[in-house]
Design a protein around this motif. Sequence first.
Motif, short mmCIF file in Angstrom:
data_model
loop_
_atom_site.label_atom_id
_atom_site.label_comp_id
_atom_site.label_asym_id
_atom_site.label_seq_id
_atom_site.Cartn_x
_atom_site.Cartn_y
_atom_site.Cartn_z
N HIS A 1 -4.99 9.64 -14.45
CA HIS A 1 -3.70 9.12 -14.23
C HIS A 1 -3.45 9.48 -12.47
O HIS A 1 -3.63 10.74 -12.43
CB HIS A 1 -2.60 9.66 -15.20
N LEU A 2 -3.06 8.76 -11.81
CA LEU A 2 -2.69 8.94 -10.49
C LEU A 2 -1.25 8.44 -10.07
O LEU A 2 -0.94 7.17 -10.60
CB LEU A 2 -3.70 8.36 -9.70
N LEU A 3 -0.39 9.20 -9.39
CA LEU A 3 0.93 9.04 -9.04
C LEU A 3 0.35 8.39 -7.68
O LEU A 3 0.18 9.50 -6.79
CB LEU A 3 1.76 10.13 -8.93
N ASN A 4 0.60 7.19 -7.20
CA ASN A 4 -0.01 6.89 -5.85
C ASN A 4 1.15 6.72 -5.13
O ASN A 4 0.87 6.47 -3.62
CB ASN A 4 -0.50 5.46 -6.00
N GLU A 5 2.57 6.92 -5.43
CA GLU A 5 3.62 6.89 -4.55
C GLU A 5 3.77 5.75 -3.43
O GLU A 5 4.10 6.19 -2.53
CB GLU A 5 3.62 8.45 -3.83
N GLY A 6 3.43 4.76 -4.00
CA GLY A 6 3.67 3.37 -3.27
C GLY A 6 2.63 3.27 -2.08
O GLY A 6 2.68 2.73 -1.02
N LYS A 7 1.52 3.83 -2.33
CA LYS A 7 0.31 3.73 -1.29
C LYS A 7 -0.04 2.06 -1.39
O LYS A 7 -0.21 1.76 -2.49
CB LYS A 7 -0.67 4.81 -1.57
N THR A 8 -0.78 1.68 -0.35
CA THR A 8 -1.35 0.51 -0.39
C THR A 8 -3.05 0.76 -0.20
O THR A 8 -3.77 -0.04 -0.61
CB THR A 8 -1.08 -0.40 0.55
N ASN A 9 -3.32 1.92 0.30
CA ASN A 9 -4.80 2.29 0.36
C ASN A 9 -5.05 3.63 -0.24
O ASN A 9 -4.51 4.57 0.31
CB ASN A 9 -5.19 2.21 1.75
N PHE A 10 -6.14 3.66 -1.22
CA PHE A 10 -6.45 5.02 -1.60
C PHE A 10 -7.74 4.99 -2.36
O PHE A 10 -8.30 3.73 -2.70
CB PHE A 10 -5.36 5.51 -2.58
N SER A 11 -8.35 6.06 -2.72
CA SER A 11 -9.71 6.22 -3.36
C SER A 11 -9.40 6.99 -4.74
O SER A 11 -8.80 7.80 -4.63
CB SER A 11 -10.61 6.82 -2.46
N ILE A 12 -10.26 6.61 -5.54
CA ILE A 12 -10.56 7.41 -6.73
C ILE A 12 -11.76 7.95 -7.24
O ILE A 12 -12.76 7.06 -7.11
CB ILE A 12 -10.06 6.68 -7.92
N ALA A 13 -11.96 9.28 -7.28
CA ALA A 13 -13.25 9.61 -7.44
C ALA A 13 -13.50 9.51 -9.11
O ALA A 13 -13.05 9.74 -9.97
CB ALA A 13 -13.37 11.34 -7.51
#
Length: 108
Positions: A68-80
């Motif tokens: 579970h990730l809280l992305n805080e409104g990001k538009t670009n991110f990665s998940i391991a």
Amino acid sequence: HVVWQDNYNNAVMYREGVYETPVSINQILDENEITIFPNPTGSFININSTIEIVSSNLSDINGRQVKHLLNEGKTNFSIAVNELSSGIYFLEFFDVNGETHLEKIIVE
């Protein structure tokens, strides 16, 4: 909509959202673009979106949440995903408009 039976507790699971089978790097969901790459993968999944993602859940084929990730409104991110077993997973996004998007991810 995705419906499946959880063999762990014999519950019938139901998840509402948009389900797209990945056929290329570029995928359009509704009017918003979400790009997921590489898929299949063995290490990281990169997500680029034109809309802000508030949170995301990664579940295995049986519906058990593995991340579970809280992305805080990001538009670009990665998940391991390198610590996960090989198989099919579902990545569920929740955007700032309250919409849910569901993508199938293959971990090698």
